[in-house]
Design an enzyme around this catalytic site. Sequence first.
Site, mmCIF file in Angstrom:
data_model
loop_
_atom_site.group_PDB
_atom_site.id
_atom_site.type_symbol
_atom_site.label_atom_id
_atom_site.label_comp_id
_atom_site.label_asym_id
_atom_site.label_seq_id
_atom_site.Cartn_x
_atom_site.Cartn_y
_atom_site.Cartn_z
ATOM 1 C CE1 TYR A 153 -8.111 -0.865 -50.772
ATOM 2 C CE2 TYR A 153 -6.450 -1.710 -49.272
ATOM 3 C CZ TYR A 153 -7.773 -1.622 -49.667
ATOM 4 O OH TYR A 153 -8.751 -2.261 -48.963
ATOM 5 C CG ASP A 238 -9.593 6.087 -52.120
ATOM 6 O OD1 ASP A 238 -9.994 6.740 -51.132
ATOM 7 O OD2 ASP A 238 -9.409 4.858 -52.083
ATOM 8 C CE LYS A 278 -8.093 2.547 -44.413
ATOM 9 N NZ LYS A 278 -7.602 1.274 -43.849
#
Lengths: 487, 485
Positions: A153, A238, A278
């Site tokens: 990311y 994460d 998300k």
Amino acid sequence: MGFSLSDQHQLLSKIANNDGHGENSSYFDGWKAYDSNPFHPIQNPNGVIQMGLAENQLCFDLIQEWIKRNPKASICTAEGVGEFKDIAIFQDYHGLPDFRNAVANFMGRVRGGRVTFDPDRIVMSGGATGAHELISFCLADPGDAFLVPTPYYPGFDRDLRWRTGVQLLPVICESSNDFKITKAALEAAYEKAQEANIKVKGLLITNPSNPLGTTLDRETLKSLVSFINEKSIHLICDEIYAATVFSQPKFISISEIILEEDMECNPNLIHIVYSLSKDMGFPGFRVGIVYSYNDEVVKIARKMSSFGLVSTQTQHLIASMLLDDDFVESFIGESAKRLETRHKVFTWGLSQVGIGCLKSNAGLFVWMDLRRLLKESTVEAEMELWRAIIKDVKLNVSPGSSFHCLEPGWFRVCFANMDDETMEVALRRIRAFVFQGKEVEAPVKNKRWRNNLRLSFSLKFDEGVMTPRMMSPHSPIPHSPLVRART
Amino acid sequence: MGFTSSNQHLLSKIATSLGHGEESPYFDGWKAYDKDPFNPTQNPNGVIQMGLAENPLCFDLIQEWIKKNPKASICTAEGVDEFKDIAIFQDYHGLPEFRNAVAKFMGRARGGRVTFDPDRIVMSGGATGANELIAFCLADPGDAFLVPSPYYPAFDRDLKWRTGVQLVPVPCHSSNDFKITKAALETAYEKAQEANIKVKGLIITNPSNPLGTILDRETLRTLVSFINEKNIHLICDEIYAATVFTDSNFVSIAEILSEDIACNRDLIHIVYSLSKDMGLPGFRVGIVYSYNDEVVNSGRKMSSYGLVSTQTQHLIASMLLDEEFTERFIIESAKRLATRHGVFTRGLAKVNIDCLNSNAGLFCWMDLHRLLKESTVEAELALWRLIIHEVKLNVSPGSSFHCSEPGWFRVCFANMDEETMEVALQRIHTFVHQKETVVPTKNKKLWRSNLRTLSFSSRRLGLDEVALMSPHSPIPHSPLLHART
């Protein structure tokens, strides 16, 4: 009194003057193209469709329904306003106890109840953005480094490095083995750091992966745990996409691995970053979470959370919502279902025009393989193709190089941030783009192309789809640059 | 395989330092309060919290507004249709109406004497996040900001902890009511130069915490000259702007800029928040407002670490765009603060306790220096422990605000209801009374004359003075008495 630009620079800090904010990345260029010409079904049907933003817009109907039925979750309804004062005044960085209980409860349910989370280890932060920076400040000194598997990311470059002075060192992953993280790659990256005299403080993984959309298998997770324990470095996981897993294999969280009996692990090395951006689709609410198995880290992170606490108005709403077990259960199930459908429709649509994606079971995007459409296997060629996609196909997708992918030609394409109709428009445009062909060359080339396509497709595609009809040389669509790339 | 619990080496230097500032006595009183919190019915002998600068005096107005404006919420039947758009919005520019609303409110809090540009409004995680953000933008590790003392203790954490920036105090003294003098500024600046420390700016809080005073126009202009001359930044924390409760008009740095004054606007920055003026600390609405375009630009990118929840942005936008409401709120809030301040300072005066003359803020700067055994920090802390344990009030000792003179205490008066305030005053009266009743006759005369001549300010003596001096009180010998003899 006139001041030159260089005077300006003198006035600001080094951090403010450098480009550690990461916004010069190509990741954001497409957004700019979108912002200046955003698609709208009625008002701007020829605008750019945003497929570069990993948002989850599929389940807002469920949420709105819940909101209407639960007025006390808000401190602004007639039913809830009696609590307004107590909530508005509450600024304890431990957060509302209900909020921590609710988040811990939700995290457990997302993992199928296979693990439970301790509310006292829940630390708030300003979104996952703030969470990453916070954990970085807690674990590493300026100049220290975290290893991070590529592709990753782009926001990590800013979040973990910008104001902290920490470095990110890539652990190269390759398509030849579906981008799995290998021990060899880890060791190589670690050694490279040692040789450069850089102190490695930890390894950062994203599971499920952004941009790959894959989940880590048990072996890989265990080998990562061995690796970090051996080196006595931290493991930051994460897990922001945990509830976006929509098909097999099922998600295995680090929280499950460390419970396993044969797993020797120092819990002080294990930390999870989470968020509701998300899984629930609430990026605006800035609900970031740091969950650490290290007591000292929890203590100090909590003090640091002062810089990015979650608004108590939002804590209160989230607490109510996520303590409603019935709602949570049905939401998680329905969200996964809708993501799966969307994923199927999209990958199917792509496969119909010979475009493959990495096989994935999670996330809000696919990792699209356009390598064979590149003039040559370089970043420049990838960027050229990308510009063509933005300009001619009018889709904002994200080029793999912005994710630090070492193999040119991969693109991340988001599919959950639009309605069904817009998805159809996107697929139509892709189809149109791919089938723009030189009518003269088509009959001869098609045969060869079809063979080539067969080679490129993974076994997941149903090759019956590629009927001669689709390859018709009589298509009225003009010559596509994509075809040019093949010859 | 056993793992030792000692994992200090696993953490960063920042994590293992004391930069979080929580060792300060500022927080000890909170701990005492947390263990034994006052409740009128359930715990009437508990510690009363007077160490927290909160402003809950006008929640009735806010709740009334909320009931009348259901569309301000994305959770009401009237507002839920906006839920999705708001929940998804993560642009760090913030909702345009939020920025407009905050800019408007900031103007109103300054009596409409200046206007603010919504495009200069940058969000942050409360004022805590705002102060850290501006430090990151303006200074490198090792650089310093000058800060007049006494100052808010958490500046040590907010401006220094993760940034590596230093704070160099500019001491202010009671002899001139703690005004900031040019001499003090120059001295502090030179001291830094000599120590080879690069000064990047001056940070002021106006209205002041803990003093509760506002800077006069002349001082402000002096500060502006000073920073322009040295080419350093001026950061103005105006978080208490709307807590000014008497006629003296608050002069914001924004107004000074609009006057005829030579100033490089690129040096001027305002930190703001809704935590004090509106009483909404839980909502984490921090604002950085800079007149420097680059700082706005960079600051905005940095705001990603502490954006305001869009749910809250949406509510605040509606509320603060309602000009009738904000007008009324600001006036009523000032009125109630003035009343509270009056009740409290008069109550203190009755037992001859002075406060610095103030017209803003949520607290008084109480002068107890004549009650100290000796003019030292230790004596101040000894007195403070007494106040916590015997008077059962959590007040904040001046040393935690880096005050150079021992004996001052910050006492918050807005964060409780009237009854609790009465209890607090009663306890103070009792304590002072008890202290004075066991003075033997000889001492009494001496003490009374001492009090008259040496310690009292020109403030009027309370009518109860004679009664307080009665030798017939049954209350046992108070340690405070030791301090006097």
